[in-house]
Design a protein around this motif. Structure first.
Motif, mmCIF file in Angstrom:
data_model
loop_
_atom_site.group_PDB
_atom_site.id
_atom_site.type_symbol
_atom_site.label_atom_id
_atom_site.label_comp_id
_atom_site.label_asym_id
_atom_site.label_seq_id
_atom_site.Cartn_x
_atom_site.Cartn_y
_atom_site.Cartn_z
ATOM 1 N N ILE A 131 4.326 14.209 -1.339
ATOM 2 C CA ILE A 131 3.050 14.383 -2.071
ATOM 3 C C ILE A 131 1.968 14.986 -1.163
ATOM 4 C CG2 ILE A 131 3.395 12.649 -3.890
ATOM 5 C CD1 ILE A 131 1.508 10.876 -2.077
ATOM 6 N N ARG A 139 0.812 -1.220 0.000
ATOM 7 C CA ARG A 139 0.000 0.000 0.000
ATOM 8 C C ARG A 139 0.838 1.260 0.000
ATOM 9 N NH1 ARG A 139 -4.528 -2.225 3.849
ATOM 10 N NH2 ARG A 139 -6.154 -2.564 2.307
ATOM 11 N N MET A 189 8.577 9.946 -9.628
ATOM 12 C CA MET A 189 8.306 9.439 -8.291
ATOM 13 C C MET A 189 7.302 8.278 -8.355
ATOM 14 S SD MET A 189 6.771 11.443 -5.007
ATOM 15 C CE MET A 189 7.937 12.763 -4.895
ATOM 16 N N VAL A 195 -1.918 2.893 6.363
ATOM 17 C CA VAL A 195 -2.195 1.708 5.552
ATOM 18 C C VAL A 195 -2.901 0.638 6.371
ATOM 19 C CG1 VAL A 195 -0.233 2.026 4.004
ATOM 20 C CG2 VAL A 195 0.068 0.709 6.099
ATOM 21 N N ARG A 196 -3.045 0.890 7.667
ATOM 22 C CA ARG A 196 -3.754 -0.084 8.515
ATOM 23 C C ARG A 196 -5.244 0.222 8.407
ATOM 24 N NH1 ARG A 196 -0.338 -2.552 12.466
ATOM 25 N NH2 ARG A 196 -2.285 -3.380 13.244
ATOM 26 N N THR A 197 -5.956 -0.652 7.681
ATOM 27 C CA THR A 197 -7.313 -0.272 7.298
ATOM 28 C C THR A 197 -8.400 -1.216 7.802
ATOM 29 O OG1 THR A 197 -7.048 -1.500 5.268
ATOM 30 C CG2 THR A 197 -6.492 0.819 5.182
ATOM 31 N N THR A 202 0.232 4.285 -2.499
ATOM 32 C CA THR A 202 -0.110 5.616 -1.984
ATOM 33 C C THR A 202 0.759 6.678 -2.647
ATOM 34 O OG1 THR A 202 -0.594 4.571 0.132
ATOM 35 C CG2 THR A 202 -0.406 6.964 0.129
ATOM 36 N N ILE A 203 2.073 6.364 -2.743
ATOM 37 C CA ILE A 203 2.987 7.330 -3.354
ATOM 38 C C ILE A 203 2.636 7.524 -4.828
ATOM 39 C CG2 ILE A 203 5.384 7.789 -3.976
ATOM 40 C CD1 ILE A 203 6.109 6.041 -1.438
ATOM 41 N N GLU A 255 8.600 10.115 0.541
ATOM 42 C CA GLU A 255 7.790 10.421 -0.646
ATOM 43 C C GLU A 255 6.334 10.722 -0.273
ATOM 44 O OE1 GLU A 255 9.996 7.766 -1.102
ATOM 45 O OE2 GLU A 255 10.835 7.933 -3.148
ATOM 46 N N ILE A 256 5.852 10.034 0.735
ATOM 47 C CA ILE A 256 4.478 10.318 1.157
ATOM 48 C C ILE A 256 4.403 11.730 1.750
ATOM 49 C CG2 ILE A 256 2.687 9.663 2.825
ATOM 50 C CD1 ILE A 256 3.145 6.815 2.077
ATOM 51 N N LYS A 292 -4.790 4.794 3.658
ATOM 52 C CA LYS A 292 -3.875 4.942 2.523
ATOM 53 C C LYS A 292 -4.038 3.711 1.646
ATOM 54 C CE LYS A 292 -0.077 7.347 4.892
ATOM 55 N NZ LYS A 292 1.110 7.004 5.672
ATOM 56 N N PRO A 293 -3.972 3.780 0.319
ATOM 57 C CA PRO A 293 -3.844 5.016 -0.458
ATOM 58 C C PRO A 293 -5.081 5.903 -0.316
ATOM 59 C CG PRO A 293 -3.896 3.045 -1.875
ATOM 60 C CD PRO A 293 -4.038 2.583 -0.502
ATOM 61 N N PHE A 294 -4.880 7.212 -0.365
ATOM 62 C CA PHE A 294 -5.986 8.147 -0.110
ATOM 63 C C PHE A 294 -6.277 8.981 -1.345
ATOM 64 C CE2 PHE A 294 -3.357 11.942 0.062
ATOM 65 C CZ PHE A 294 -2.104 11.410 0.313
ATOM 66 N N ASP A 295 -7.474 9.572 -1.351
ATOM 67 C CA ASP A 295 -7.835 10.518 -2.409
ATOM 68 C C ASP A 295 -7.504 11.927 -1.935
ATOM 69 O OD1 ASP A 295 -9.003 9.038 -4.467
ATOM 70 O OD2 ASP A 295 -10.782 8.691 -3.220
ATOM 71 N N ARG A 296 -7.043 12.730 -2.853
ATOM 72 C CA ARG A 296 -6.757 14.120 -2.476
ATOM 73 C C ARG A 296 -8.025 14.781 -1.931
ATOM 74 N NH1 ARG A 296 -3.972 18.605 -6.249
ATOM 75 N NH2 ARG A 296 -5.044 17.470 -7.895
ATOM 76 N N LYS A 297 -9.152 14.466 -2.606
ATOM 77 C CA LYS A 297 -10.418 15.090 -2.218
ATOM 78 C C LYS A 297 -10.770 14.720 -0.769
ATOM 79 C CE LYS A 297 -14.986 15.523 -4.335
ATOM 80 N NZ LYS A 297 -15.859 14.389 -3.997
ATOM 81 N N MET A 352 2.555 18.648 -0.868
ATOM 82 C CA MET A 352 2.184 19.374 -2.086
ATOM 83 C C MET A 352 0.676 19.582 -2.163
ATOM 84 S SD MET A 352 4.767 17.753 -4.930
ATOM 85 C CE MET A 352 4.330 18.797 -6.315
ATOM 86 N N MET A 353 -0.074 18.534 -1.841
ATOM 87 C CA MET A 353 -1.532 18.648 -1.902
ATOM 88 C C MET A 353 -2.043 19.695 -0.911
ATOM 89 S SD MET A 353 -2.716 14.696 -2.185
ATOM 90 C CE MET A 353 -2.262 13.692 -3.585
ATOM 91 N N LYS A 355 -0.137 6.843 -6.512
ATOM 92 C CA LYS A 355 -1.460 7.429 -6.724
ATOM 93 C C LYS A 355 -1.424 8.936 -6.447
ATOM 94 C CE LYS A 355 -6.273 6.558 -5.483
ATOM 95 N NZ LYS A 355 -6.767 7.608 -4.604
ATOM 96 N N GLU A 372 -1.937 11.887 -9.193
ATOM 97 C CA GLU A 372 -3.033 12.837 -8.991
ATOM 98 C C GLU A 372 -2.502 14.270 -9.097
ATOM 99 O OE1 GLU A 372 -5.106 11.661 -5.428
ATOM 100 O OE2 GLU A 372 -6.969 12.618 -6.081
ATOM 101 N N LEU A 373 -1.318 14.483 -8.496
ATOM 102 C CA LEU A 373 -0.718 15.816 -8.554
ATOM 103 C C LEU A 373 -0.205 16.131 -9.959
ATOM 104 C CD1 LEU A 373 1.216 15.727 -5.187
ATOM 105 C CD2 LEU A 373 -0.364 17.567 -5.843
#
Lengths: 418, 122
Positions: free
Chosen positions: B16, A205, A233, B83-85, A209-210, B12-13, B104-109, B19-20, A212, A216-217
């Motif tokens: 991003i 995951r 990336m 990521v623990r879902t 996550t990275i 990296e997480i 995670k993975p998540f939507d920006r919205k 940035m969002m 996706k 998106e960006l």
């Protein structure tokens, strides 16, 4: 009248003796099966039987498979230090023959079967009874008297029954211990698999996550340079993901015992360069230097190209993962007899000495706690080992905690036909 | 401008997510593990905390408990970001006192809506 009275007296004596034997056997059978350790069973046997038969000495011997000798495990009536001196070759003495031939030996001094085990002790009567398990003979019970009074047939029977009960108790304990061990091992494997599942889902995951997020960006990023950075990336995250999936597929193949080697001549210098190039982005990120040193005129390896690539990937990815920022990785390849050897060393955290033999087990991780620092499936090194060994090579590891690790593996060299 | 403390061990997480959030007009400060996050709280004075769970050392849930046990900090909304879902994991986020749990993975919205909702409540 007198004769009748004598007969009644004899009958009464017989009855009494019979009752005594019966209650002895009852005591033995009802107690011996409650014991939980093999040594306790043997000690109980030797103590009770020696006492009941008025023998001065009782010893139980079991076979030491390494030295092929019968060694005393418990004894009664021996002088201090005497037990250590007793070791019986299987084919020698009455004890040895009772074990070897599975028969009772009952003899007094002067009879042909009389071969006392105890030197320098005035033993004049001995009885050796094999302790017979369901499949094989577990040991021998030896009883000695100083008087030349032969053990009676009744006494022989009594000892045989008691020894038989001891054998059953021993085998039950051993079976139980084996069963418990198996259950423990299965539980450990189960726990490792559960950890693996939790770890794998985490591992998969995170790159998703990275990727996706980066995509998106990237979608509404106008600046080309920034967009390319985001796409790169995402790409790296997917490469990372692919390594994990590769490990899982490889592990699933191993689990099913499916391994076909497509052997060909593999140029190691080329392969090492190719694989190490895949890791360039990660090296830059962690500021790690990589040195490659391949011996001149190194013969090609005889190996499955794809699987060898996987081995190298695993070792290099570990060398990066467990390295420190600004660390170093050295990949060397040299000829070694009729093999070629490849070593990957790092300057990372190293492996504790007591964990060195475990790291090659499937699903094993030095730290498998959920909050552990280092990711991974716990499969990489197991795959490395199994792959290299399938090729007829060997994997070795040296490590210093805090200083780094060095993994080496050998593969058969492909000799040029002359 | 609201300030968000982002605690995650994956660089990296962090990139991003930062940035969002920055594109949406938030100020972002980063920590790469729980201990560092806790140390930064006093000075950074964030309006919201985004907290990863699986980190070296202290787990995110533990960090959250410490925040919620502190009179001076407990008003800051905490969003578990993990990521623990599983249901148990979501329950654990609730139990540690977190105001929200994002898988995670998540939507920006989803991320921006959750952050906005919690900041509006303040």
């Amino acid at each position: 009248m007198v004769r009748e009275k004598e007969a009644t007296q004899d009958n009464n004596d017989l009855m009494e003796k019979f009752m005594r034997d019966l209650s002895f056997l009852y005591m033995v059978t009802s107690s011996i099966h409650r014991l939980t350790r093999v040594e306790e069973v043997l000690r109980f046997l030797v103590n009770e039987v020696t006492r009941a038969l008025n023998a001065e000495i009782g010893i139980v011997y079991t076979l030491d498979t390494a030295s092929k000798r019968l060694l005393p495990v418990v004894s009664r009536g021996l002088r201090k230090g005497e037990e250590e001196k007793l070791a019986v070759k299987v084919d020698d003495s009455a004890v040895g023959r009772a074990f070897e031939e599975g028969r009772i030996i009952n003899a007094v001094a002067g009879e042909s079967d009389f071969y006392p085990t105890l030197d320098g002790m005035e033993v004049n009567s001995l009885l050796c009874v094999p302790v017979k398990g369901r499949k094989n003979i577990l040991g021998v019970l030896e009883l000695c008297r100083l008087h030349p009074l032969k053990f009676s047939l009744d006494e022989e029977r009594l000892v045989t029954v008691a020894a038989g009960q001891a054998a059953i108790a021993m085998e039950n304990i051993q079976n139980l211990e084996e069963l418990e061990k198996t259950v423990r091992e299965l539980k450990a494997v189960d726990e490792l698999k559960n950890n693996l599942l939790a770890n794998v889902s985490h591992e998969l995951r995170t790159p998703i996550t990275i990727a996706k997020g980066a995509l998106e960006l990237a979608m509404d990023e106008k600046d080309v340079k920034k967009r390319n950075g985001l796409l790169k990336m995402a790409m790296n995250a997917l490469v990372r993901q692919n390594f994990i999936v590769g490990d899982l597929i490889e592990a699933a193949n191993l689990e099913r015992g499916k391994r076909e080697l497509k052997l060909e001549e593999v140029n190691l210098a080329q392969l090492i360069t190719l694989v190490s190039d895949e890791f360039k982005p990660m090296l830059i990120k962690d500021k790690i230097k990589m040195k490659i040193s391949v011996e001149n005129c190194l013969p090609p390896a005889r190996a499955d190209n794809k699987q060898l690539r996987h081995v190298l990937r695993n070792l290099i990815s570990n060398a990066i993962k467990f390295n420190k920022e600004g660390g170093e990785i050295i990949i060397e390849a040299r000829e070694k007899g009729n093999m070629v050897e490849v070593c990957v060393s790092d300057t990372g955290i190293g492996i504790p000495e007591d964990k060195l033999d475990k790291i090659f087990e499937r699903f094993y991780q030095v730290d498998s706690s959920p909050s552990r620092r280092y990711g991974g499936t716990g499969l990489g090194l197991a795959i490395v080992k199994e792959t290299v060994e399938a090729h007829g090579g060997r994997v070795t590891v040296e490590s210093k905690l805090g200083r780094g690790s060095k993994f080496c593996f050998t593969l058969p060299a492909a000799r040029k036909e002359e | 401008m609201a300030r968000i403390l982002l605690v995650d061990d994956e660089p990296e997480i962090r990139i991003i997510t930062r940035m969002m959030l920055e594109k949406a007009g938030y100020e972002v400060v980063e920590a790469s593990n729980g201990e560092e996050g806790l140390r930064m709280l006093a000075n950074a004075k964030p309006d919201l905390i985004l907290l990863d769970v699986m980190m070296p050392g202290m787990k995110g849930w533990e960090v959250c408990e410490k925040i919620k046990a502190d009179e001076k900090l407990k008003h800051i909304p905490v969003v578990m970001f993990t990521v623990r879902t599983s249901d148990e994991d979501i329950e654990q986020s609730r139990e540690c006192g977190a105001e929200a749990h994002i898988n995670k993975p998540f939507d920006r919205k989803e991320l921006l809506e959750t952050v906005e909702r919690l900041l509006r409540k303040m």
